[in-house]
Design an enzyme around this catalytic site. Structure first.
Site, PDB file in Angstrom:
ATOM      1  N   HIS A   1       0.831  -1.209   0.000  1.00  8.80           N
ATOM      2  CA  HIS A   1       0.000   0.000   0.000  1.00  8.80           C
ATOM      3  C   HIS A   1       0.865   1.258   0.000  1.00  8.80           C
ATOM      4  O   HIS A   1       0.450   2.308   0.477  1.00  8.80           O
ATOM      5  CB  HIS A   1      -0.973   0.007   1.187  1.00  8.80           C
ATOM      6  CG  HIS A   1      -2.071  -1.012   1.033  1.00  8.80           C
ATOM      7  ND1 HIS A   1      -3.218  -0.759   0.333  1.00  8.80           N
ATOM      8  CD2 HIS A   1      -2.157  -2.293   1.460  1.00  8.80           C
ATOM      9  CE1 HIS A   1      -3.988  -1.841   0.347  1.00  8.80           C
ATOM     10  NE2 HIS A   1      -3.366  -2.779   1.013  1.00  8.80           N
TER      11      HIS A   1
ATOM     12  N   ASP B   1       2.638   2.011  -3.040  1.00  9.56           N
ATOM     13  CA  ASP B   1       2.801   2.477  -4.433  1.00  9.56           C
ATOM     14  C   ASP B   1       1.944   3.694  -4.747  1.00  9.56           C
ATOM     15  O   ASP B   1       2.419   4.662  -5.322  1.00  9.56           O
ATOM     16  CB  ASP B   1       2.604   1.345  -5.467  1.00  9.56           C
ATOM     17  CG  ASP B   1       1.238   0.685  -5.441  1.00  9.56           C
ATOM     18  OD1 ASP B   1       0.475   0.883  -4.470  1.00  9.56           O
ATOM     19  OD2 ASP B   1       0.929  -0.050  -6.400  1.00  9.56           O
TER      20      ASP B   1
ATOM     21  N   GLY C   1      -7.322 -13.585  -8.289  1.00  5.72           N
ATOM     22  CA  GLY C   1      -7.878 -12.927  -7.104  1.00  5.72           C
ATOM     23  C   GLY C   1      -7.190 -13.311  -5.813  1.00  5.72           C
ATOM     24  O   GLY C   1      -7.833 -13.419  -4.777  1.00  5.72           O
TER      25      GLY C   1
ATOM     26  N   GLY D   1      -3.954 -11.912  -4.837  1.00  2.00           N
ATOM     27  CA  GLY D   1      -2.876 -11.003  -4.461  1.00  2.00           C
ATOM     28  C   GLY D   1      -1.568 -11.296  -5.166  1.00  2.00           C
ATOM     29  O   GLY D   1      -0.531 -10.776  -4.783  1.00  2.00           O
ATOM     30  N   LEU D   2      -1.594 -12.127  -6.195  1.00  2.00           N
ATOM     31  CA  LEU D   2      -0.359 -12.443  -6.920  1.00  2.00           C
ATOM     32  C   LEU D   2      -0.392 -11.879  -8.339  1.00  2.00           C
ATOM     33  O   LEU D   2       0.402 -12.259  -9.188  1.00  2.00           O
ATOM     34  CB  LEU D   2      -0.111 -13.954  -6.921  1.00  2.00           C
ATOM     35  CG  LEU D   2       0.087 -14.539  -5.505  1.00  2.00           C
ATOM     36  CD1 LEU D   2       0.150 -16.056  -5.548  1.00  2.00           C
ATOM     37  CD2 LEU D   2       1.338 -13.983  -4.850  1.00  2.00           C
ATOM     38  N   SER D   3      -1.354 -10.978  -8.582  1.00  2.00           N
ATOM     39  CA  SER D   3      -1.378 -10.203  -9.821  1.00  2.00           C
ATOM     40  C   SER D   3      -1.702 -10.982 -11.071  1.00  2.00           C
ATOM     41  O   SER D   3      -1.065 -10.806 -12.106  1.00  2.00           O
ATOM     42  CB  SER D   3      -0.044  -9.499 -10.040  1.00  2.00           C
ATOM     43  OG  SER D   3      -0.038  -8.337  -9.322  1.00  2.00           O
ATOM     44  N   SER D   4      -2.726 -11.810 -10.981  1.00  2.00           N
ATOM     45  CA  SER D   4      -3.195 -12.428 -12.223  1.00  2.00           C
ATOM     46  C   SER D   4      -3.689 -11.332 -13.166  1.00  2.00           C
ATOM     47  O   SER D   4      -3.530 -11.438 -14.384  1.00  2.00           O
ATOM     48  CB  SER D   4      -4.307 -13.433 -11.944  1.00  2.00           C
ATOM     49  OG  SER D   4      -5.507 -12.791 -11.579  1.00  2.00           O
TER      50      SER D   4
ATOM     51  N   ASP E   1       2.168  -3.699  -9.579  1.00  2.00           N
ATOM     52  CA  ASP E   1       1.944  -5.027 -10.157  1.00  2.00           C
ATOM     53  C   ASP E   1       2.376  -5.061 -11.611  1.00  2.00           C
ATOM     54  O   ASP E   1       3.036  -5.992 -12.066  1.00  2.00           O
ATOM     55  CB  ASP E   1       0.459  -5.395 -10.084  1.00  2.00           C
ATOM     56  CG  ASP E   1      -0.049  -5.457  -8.664  1.00  2.00           C
ATOM     57  OD1 ASP E   1       0.768  -5.284  -7.742  1.00  2.00           O
ATOM     58  OD2 ASP E   1      -1.262  -5.677  -8.488  1.00  2.00           O
TER      59      ASP E   1
ATOM     60  N   TYR F   1      -9.896  -1.850  -0.590  1.00  2.00           N
ATOM     61  CA  TYR F   1      -8.746  -1.127  -1.130  1.00  2.00           C
ATOM     62  C   TYR F   1      -9.076   0.340  -1.400  1.00  2.00           C
ATOM     63  O   TYR F   1      -8.310   1.251  -1.078  1.00  2.00           O
ATOM     64  CB  TYR F   1      -8.346  -1.858  -2.408  1.00  2.00           C
ATOM     65  CG  TYR F   1      -7.189  -1.283  -3.171  1.00  2.00           C
ATOM     66  CD1 TYR F   1      -5.891  -1.698  -2.894  1.00  2.00           C
ATOM     67  CD2 TYR F   1      -7.391  -0.355  -4.181  1.00  2.00           C
ATOM     68  CE1 TYR F   1      -4.822  -1.193  -3.611  1.00  2.00           C
ATOM     69  CE2 TYR F   1      -6.330   0.159  -4.899  1.00  2.00           C
ATOM     70  CZ  TYR F   1      -5.048  -0.265  -4.614  1.00  2.00           C
ATOM     71  OH  TYR F   1      -4.003   0.247  -5.329  1.00  2.00           O
TER      72      TYR F   1
HETATM   73  P1  ADP Z   1      -5.255 -10.566  -8.642  1.00  2.00           P
HETATM   74  O1  ADP Z   1      -4.639  -9.602  -9.580  1.00  2.00           O
HETATM   75  O2  ADP Z   1      -4.786 -10.421  -7.229  1.00  2.00           O
HETATM   76  O3  ADP Z   1      -5.162 -11.983  -9.097  1.00  2.00           O
HETATM   77  P2  ADP Z   1      -7.674  -9.149  -9.380  1.00  2.00           P
HETATM   78  O4  ADP Z   1      -9.031  -9.127  -8.755  1.00  2.00           O
HETATM   79  O5  ADP Z   1      -6.930  -7.894  -9.510  1.00  2.00           O
HETATM   80  O6  ADP Z   1      -6.826 -10.245  -8.561  1.00  2.00           O
HETATM   81  O7  ADP Z   1      -7.770  -9.774 -10.839  1.00  2.00           O
HETATM   82  C1  ADP Z   1      -8.429 -11.002 -11.075  1.00  2.00           C
HETATM   83  C2  ADP Z   1      -9.273 -10.888 -12.328  1.00  2.00           C
HETATM   84  O8  ADP Z   1      -8.429 -10.781 -13.499  1.00  2.00           O
HETATM   85  C3  ADP Z   1     -10.120 -12.121 -12.593  1.00  2.00           C
HETATM   86  O9  ADP Z   1     -11.316 -12.104 -11.853  1.00  2.00           O
HETATM   87  C4  ADP Z   1     -10.361 -12.012 -14.097  1.00  2.00           C
HETATM   88  O10 ADP Z   1     -11.387 -11.102 -14.374  1.00  2.00           O
HETATM   89  C5  ADP Z   1      -9.049 -11.401 -14.611  1.00  2.00           C
HETATM   90  N1  ADP Z   1      -8.158 -12.481 -15.087  1.00  2.00           N
HETATM   91  C6  ADP Z   1      -6.922 -12.783 -14.635  1.00  2.00           C
HETATM   92  N2  ADP Z   1      -6.408 -13.848 -15.302  1.00  2.00           N
HETATM   93  C7  ADP Z   1      -7.344 -14.238 -16.182  1.00  2.00           C
HETATM   94  C8  ADP Z   1      -7.435 -15.316 -17.142  1.00  2.00           C
HETATM   95  N3  ADP Z   1      -6.457 -16.186 -17.308  1.00  2.00           N
HETATM   96  N4  ADP Z   1      -8.570 -15.385 -17.891  1.00  2.00           N
HETATM   97  C9  ADP Z   1      -9.564 -14.488 -17.725  1.00  2.00           C
HETATM   98  N5  ADP Z   1      -9.552 -13.507 -16.838  1.00  2.00           N
HETATM   99  C10 ADP Z   1      -8.467 -13.359 -16.061  1.00  2.00           C
HETATM  100 MG    MG Z   2      -4.836  -7.522  -9.553  1.00  2.00          MG
END
Ligand code: ADP
Ligand code: MG
Length: 370
Positions: free
Chosen positions: A31, A33, A116, A118-121, A166, A220
């Site tokens: 928190h 950045d 979802g 916290g590892l920045s998907s 991220d 957040y």
């Molecule tokens: P975090 O970044 O911590 O994982 P976020 O809530 O910021 O969590 O982001 C998660 C969202 O990103 C998912 O709910 C989805 O909408 C999107 N997302 C991430 N990876 C994918 C994927 N492989 N396919 C589709 N959507 C994705």
């Molecule tokens: Mg994210």
């Protein structure tokens, strides 16, 4: 995972471009950045992988393995529909706004970064799309610019007011190194991680939503507003303008602003101390800083959960672990721990087992990778 068969099955032709970027774990500097402060993220083994091919029209068609669906839209007609497709629409919108010439494309995405958690998907998804389109359409764009556009995308059409950490980590991070980023100047420097150290990342089984749609003040978005209010009350433009010497003045603020500001100020100092300890190979000291950071996030910033606090507590009495803390935005997510090289798996599994038995949650050990 080989995505080519799925790509061909979905689009009846071969892909022409592959792109990939890792998820990230923030070692320390949470928190900070969006408060013009310091962060220290490093890539994790899990990655977002994508395949692309150009289309003759202006449509974007994309299949997500994780969402088990295909979706699409016309370039230039991006409209938020509050699904995962918003991430794709958001980044094509920002690329076009920045003057990059896009054409339609097909894509398949698969990510083993847990969503979802916290590892920045989200950032690795956005950065991977942008890197793929850079290759596909020969865009003149740097890795830093990709990070900035990915942030604009998440702030814009996605509607999540995230900082830039991220995206920078996913776009620029290298294995075995952490990235010390100063968000006041956007200067960054690679910090080599000690060979003697192993990172243990345990996902708590609790997920979060950063978009701030959830009710109440434990989110957040509220934390960001509280930092802005703390700045107003203190008469500074940013919490970065304050130092440890200002803590007395900060303590005089009403709740919750005193705690919020104190976390940010002390956390910036801890990032610098952690860098020094990492450079000295002093894992003991890094561990102490992790624990102190966690207490600050839990008590002062109020972004932890009882389950997450429990993981940190268990880590504290588990042999081979030097330190543990909540990583990422909070309200669930993962705990990052420091262990001696080759001790990480055994120690991490011990923590995971006790946590699972006590809470009934379904935790997952994300690092060391199996
Ligand atoms: P975090 O970044 O911590 O994982 P976020 O809530 O910021 O969590 O982001 C998660 C969202 O990103 C998912 O709910 C989805 O909408 C999107 N997302 C991430 N990876 C994918 C994927 N492989 N396919 C589709 N959507 C994705
Ligand atoms: Mg994210």
């Amino acid at each position: 995972m080989n995505l080519e068969p799925l790509f061909q099955q979905t689009f009846h032709s071969a892909s022409t471009v592959h792109a990939s970027s890792p998820g990230r774990v923030n070692l320390i500097g949470e928190h900070t950045d969006y408060n013009e402060g310091l962060v220290l993220p490093t890539p994790i083994p899990q990655r977002c992988e994508m395949l692309f091919s150009p289309r003759a029209d202006d449509r974007v068609e994309i299949h997500s393995v994780q969402m088990q669906t295909r979706a699409g839209y016309a370039l230039g007609a991006e409209i938020a529909d509050h699904t995962w497709l918003d991430y794709v629409q958001a980044i094509t919108q920002e690329l076009q706004r920045a003057g990059h010439n896009l054409r339609g494309f097909n894509a398949v995405v698969s990510s083993d970064v847990p969503l979802g958690s916290g590892l920045s998907s989200s950032a690795s998804f956005l950065v991977t799309i942008a890197k793929g389109l850079r290759k596909l359409f020969d865009l003149e764009i740097t890795d830093v610019q990709i990070a900035q556009l990915a942030q604009a995308a998440e702030n814009g059409l996605v509607g999540a007011r995230v900082g830039l950490m991220d995206q920078m980590a996913c776009s620029l991070g290298k294995a075995g190194e952490a990235l010390l980023i100063d968000f006041r100047t956007l200067e960054y420097r690679s910090i080599k991680l000690p060979e003697t150290m192993e990172l243990v990342i345990l996902h708590s089984g609790l997920t979060h939503s950063l978009a701030g749609h959830e009710a109440g003040t434990r989110n957040y978005k509220t934390r960001r507003l509280e930092c802005e209010r703390a700045c107003e009350l203190l008469g500074v433009a940013s919490l970065r303008d304050l130092e440890l010497a200002d803590l007395e003045r900060v303590a005089a603020l009403p709740a919750p602003f005193a705690g919020r500001a104190r976390h940010v100020i002390t956390e910036n100092a801890r990032v610098l101390e952690t860098v020094a300890a990492l450079e000295a190979g002093d894992l003991q000291r890094v561990g102490e800083l992790f624990y102190t950071s966690h207490v600050s996030m839990s008590a002062d910033y109020d972004v932890s959960e009882p389950e997450i606090d429990l993981i940190v507590q268990i880590a504290g009495r588990t042999a081979g672990i030097y330190g543990a803390r909540l990583t990422g935005g909070g309200f669930g997510g993962s705990v990052v721990m420091i262990a001696d090289k080759s001790q990480g798996r055994v120690a991490g599994e011990a923590v995971m087992l006790e946590y699972a038995q006590t809470t009934g949650q379904s935790p997952r050990l994300l690092s060391p990778a199996v």
